[in-house]
Scaffold this motif. Structure first.
Motif, PDB file in Angstrom:
ATOM      1  N   ASP A  84       0.828  -1.213   0.000  1.00  0.00           N
ATOM      2  CA  ASP A  84       0.000   0.000   0.000  1.00  0.00           C
ATOM      3  C   ASP A  84       0.861   1.261   0.000  1.00  0.00           C
ATOM      4  O   ASP A  84       0.337   2.372  -0.146  1.00  0.00           O
ATOM      5  N   SER A  85       2.140   1.121   0.200  1.00  0.00           N
ATOM      6  CA  SER A  85       3.044   2.283   0.212  1.00  0.00           C
ATOM      7  C   SER A  85       2.999   2.961  -1.153  1.00  0.00           C
ATOM      8  O   SER A  85       3.345   2.362  -2.176  1.00  0.00           O
ATOM      9  N   ALA A  86       2.539   4.203  -1.158  1.00  0.00           N
ATOM     10  CA  ALA A  86       2.313   4.950  -2.402  1.00  0.00           C
ATOM     11  C   ALA A  86       1.897   6.366  -2.015  1.00  0.00           C
ATOM     12  O   ALA A  86       1.769   6.686  -0.832  1.00  0.00           O
ATOM     13  N   VAL A  87       1.673   7.189  -3.024  1.00  0.00           N
ATOM     14  CA  VAL A  87       1.083   8.513  -2.791  1.00  0.00           C
ATOM     15  C   VAL A  87      -0.409   8.409  -3.076  1.00  0.00           C
ATOM     16  O   VAL A  87      -0.811   7.840  -4.091  1.00  0.00           O
ATOM     17  N   TYR A  88      -1.220   8.923  -2.169  1.00  0.00           N
ATOM     18  CA  TYR A  88      -2.659   8.866  -2.304  1.00  0.00           C
ATOM     19  C   TYR A  88      -3.208  10.278  -2.553  1.00  0.00           C
ATOM     20  O   TYR A  88      -2.925  11.209  -1.798  1.00  0.00           O
ATOM     21  N   PHE A  89      -3.982  10.401  -3.626  1.00  0.00           N
ATOM     22  CA  PHE A  89      -4.604  11.679  -3.971  1.00  0.00           C
ATOM     23  C   PHE A  89      -6.103  11.581  -3.765  1.00  0.00           C
ATOM     24  O   PHE A  89      -6.720  10.589  -4.156  1.00  0.00           O
ATOM     25  N   CYS A  90      -6.689  12.608  -3.175  1.00  0.00           N
ATOM     26  CA  CYS A  90      -8.140  12.693  -3.221  1.00  0.00           C
ATOM     27  C   CYS A  90      -8.515  13.693  -4.303  1.00  0.00           C
ATOM     28  O   CYS A  90      -7.726  14.580  -4.653  1.00  0.00           O
ATOM     29  N   ALA A  91      -9.691  13.515  -4.861  1.00  0.00           N
ATOM     30  CA  ALA A  91     -10.173  14.378  -5.937  1.00  0.00           C
ATOM     31  C   ALA A  91     -11.663  14.604  -5.744  1.00  0.00           C
ATOM     32  O   ALA A  91     -12.356  13.794  -5.118  1.00  0.00           O
ATOM     33  N   ALA A  92     -12.144  15.712  -6.275  1.00  0.00           N
ATOM     34  CA  ALA A  92     -13.560  16.053  -6.130  1.00  0.00           C
ATOM     35  C   ALA A  92     -14.074  16.654  -7.418  1.00  0.00           C
ATOM     36  O   ALA A  92     -13.324  17.288  -8.175  1.00  0.00           O
ATOM     37  N   THR A  93     -15.377  16.475  -7.639  1.00  0.00           N
ATOM     38  CA  THR A  93     -16.003  17.059  -8.809  1.00  0.00           C
ATOM     39  C   THR A  93     -17.469  17.318  -8.493  1.00  0.00           C
ATOM     40  O   THR A  93     -17.956  16.964  -7.414  1.00  0.00           O
ATOM     41  N   HIS A  94     -18.168  17.972  -9.392  1.00  0.00           N
ATOM     42  CA  HIS A  94     -19.608  18.153  -9.208  1.00  0.00           C
ATOM     43  C   HIS A  94     -20.317  18.009 -10.533  1.00  0.00           C
ATOM     44  O   HIS A  94     -19.696  18.102 -11.604  1.00  0.00           O
TER      45      HIS A  94
END
Lengths: 112, 115
Positions: A84-94
């Motif tokens: 699971d070692s990684a970079v995690y990005f959250c993203a949002a949209t509408h």
């Protein structure tokens, strides 16, 4: 003006424990949220998402929680694994837009 | 059987040059995107095409010109390269279902270095 923020640039967790990655947003129009995982020298890959009509979505070891009143979402990984070692990005949209706004990412390191 | 591919993977060039990055997807998607990830790791959308039509054009200098010859390809041409253009450029694609949102599939990125 950064509409999606991930305030922790990095996180270290022991294997087998829970990893909690946080994300805050400012735009109340956002109604769909996604988490992506990125390994070095690769593009982000989709992990899990949640619609604003829900407050929780679960997929195996991954659960995303959404708190609309606080404009906050979190990704829980249980149990954490070295892979699971990684970079995690959250993203949002509408709705009505193809535009996805990404946070700056949190680097997760799972220690064996 | 790569889903979203980009060429080249690395690009090193001098200031003032013109260069292109190519992107192809074999997922049958009808929406494609270009993102720029700068040194601060912001992943910022630049352009999006839906069925070969430009639908998102962020405040990107007009030295950047996307071209979509068909639904499976979205190329990025950059004129008069500047030092600040150095970044990793990601191509992505998604379905455009009016009923539900769809996740994006990203290419491996092109690391552009302008000297």
């Amino acid at each position: 003006d950064q509409q999606v923020k991930q305030n922790s640039p990095s996180l270290s967790v022991q294997e087998g424990r829970i990893s909690i990655l946080n994300c805050d947003y400012t735009n109340s129009m956002f109604d769909y949220f996604l988490w992506y995982k990125k390994y070095p020298a690769e593009g982000p890959t989709f992990l899990i998402s949640i619609s604003s009509i829900k407050d929780k979505n679960e997929d195996g070891r991954f659960t995303v929680f959404l708190n609309k009143s606080a404009k906050h979402l979190s990704l829980h990984i249980v149990p954490s694994q070295p892979g699971d070692s990684a970079v995690y990005f959250c993203a949002a949209t509408h709705s009505g837009t193809y535009k996805y706004i990404f946070g700056t990412g949190t680097r997760l390191k799972v220690l064996a | 059987d790569t889903a979203v591919s980009q060429t080249p993977k690395y690009l090193v060039t001098q200031m003032g040059n013109d260069k292109s990055i190519k992107c192809e997807q074999n997922l049958g998607h009808d929406t494609m995107y270009w993102y720029k990830q700068d040194s601060k790791k912001f992943l910022k959308i630049m352009f999006s095409y839906n069925n070969k039509e430009l639908i998102i054009n962020e405040t990107v200098p007009n030295r950047f010109s996307p071209k979509s010859p068909d639904k499976a390809h979205l190329n990025l041409h950059i004129n008069s390269l500047e030092l600040g253009d150095s970044a990793v450029y990601f191509c992505a694609s998604s379905r455009s279902d009016r009923v539900k949102y769809n996740e994006q599939f990203f290419g491996p990125g092109t690391r552009l270095t302008v000297l």
